[in-house]
Design a protein around this motif. Structure first.
Motif, mmCIF file in Angstrom:
data_model
loop_
_atom_site.group_PDB
_atom_site.id
_atom_site.type_symbol
_atom_site.label_atom_id
_atom_site.label_comp_id
_atom_site.label_asym_id
_atom_site.label_seq_id
_atom_site.Cartn_x
_atom_site.Cartn_y
_atom_site.Cartn_z
ATOM 1 N N GLU A 171 0.883 -1.159 0.000
ATOM 2 C CA GLU A 171 0.000 0.000 0.000
ATOM 3 C C GLU A 171 0.920 1.207 0.000
ATOM 4 O OE1 GLU A 171 -2.488 2.409 3.210
ATOM 5 O OE2 GLU A 171 -3.168 0.341 2.972
ATOM 6 N N VAL A 172 0.810 2.043 -1.034
ATOM 7 C CA VAL A 172 1.704 3.190 -1.156
ATOM 8 C C VAL A 172 0.913 4.482 -1.291
ATOM 9 C CG1 VAL A 172 3.552 1.838 -2.236
ATOM 10 C CG2 VAL A 172 1.879 2.989 -3.669
ATOM 11 N N THR A 173 1.581 5.561 -0.969
ATOM 12 C CA THR A 173 1.043 6.897 -1.199
ATOM 13 C C THR A 173 1.971 7.588 -2.178
ATOM 14 O OG1 THR A 173 0.114 7.009 1.021
ATOM 15 C CG2 THR A 173 0.455 9.094 -0.124
ATOM 16 N N ASP A 174 1.428 8.055 -3.298
ATOM 17 C CA ASP A 174 2.195 8.781 -4.308
ATOM 18 C C ASP A 174 1.769 10.240 -4.302
ATOM 19 O OD1 ASP A 174 3.570 6.584 -5.951
ATOM 20 O OD2 ASP A 174 1.489 5.912 -5.960
ATOM 21 N N ASP A 175 2.730 11.140 -4.298
ATOM 22 C CA ASP A 175 2.475 12.564 -4.508
ATOM 23 C C ASP A 175 3.246 12.945 -5.755
ATOM 24 O OD1 ASP A 175 0.907 13.226 -2.181
ATOM 25 O OD2 ASP A 175 2.727 12.937 -1.004
ATOM 26 N N THR A 227 -11.268 16.417 -6.633
ATOM 27 C CA THR A 227 -10.837 15.125 -6.084
ATOM 28 C C THR A 227 -11.807 14.023 -6.487
ATOM 29 O OG1 THR A 227 -9.751 16.193 -4.212
ATOM 30 C CG2 THR A 227 -10.343 13.870 -3.947
ATOM 31 N N ASN A 286 3.327 2.502 2.804
ATOM 32 C CA ASN A 286 2.619 2.519 4.084
ATOM 33 C C ASN A 286 2.543 1.137 4.717
ATOM 34 O OD1 ASN A 286 2.055 5.259 3.591
ATOM 35 N ND2 ASN A 286 0.303 4.688 2.375
#
Length: 82
Positions: free
Chosen positions: A18-22, A41, A68
């Motif tokens: 589970e990743v968060t990309d910005d 959004t 994450n």
């Protein structure tokens, strides 16, 4: 301290992350959602084809990636030749 005997094994792994990309992206959106962060959004969540190709899976300039959670789901032993 006892040293544990080690060896090498060739494996194929299935790992779920589970990743968060910005990341920055330029998208074409309806005018009525362009200035409303919540509407924008929701629009982009419903229309991921507008930005999915811009998702930087290997990082880059102005890109932030945070893992994450990571789980090893399966491991298969491979022959040395594979």
């Amino acid at each position: 301290m006892n040293a544990e005997e080690m060896t090498k094994a060739r494996v194929e792994m299935t790992v779920t992350e589970e990743v968060t990309d910005d990341f920055p992206a330029t998208v074409e959106v309806p005018t009525d959602v362009a200035d409303d962060p919540q509407a924008l959004t929701e629009y982009l969540a419903d229309n991921e084809d507008l930005w999915l190709d811009d998702l930087p899976i290997t990082g880059g300039i102005n890109v932030s990636l945070a893992v994450n959670e990571r789980d090893v789901e399966e491991v298969k032993l491979l022959d040395e030749a594979e």
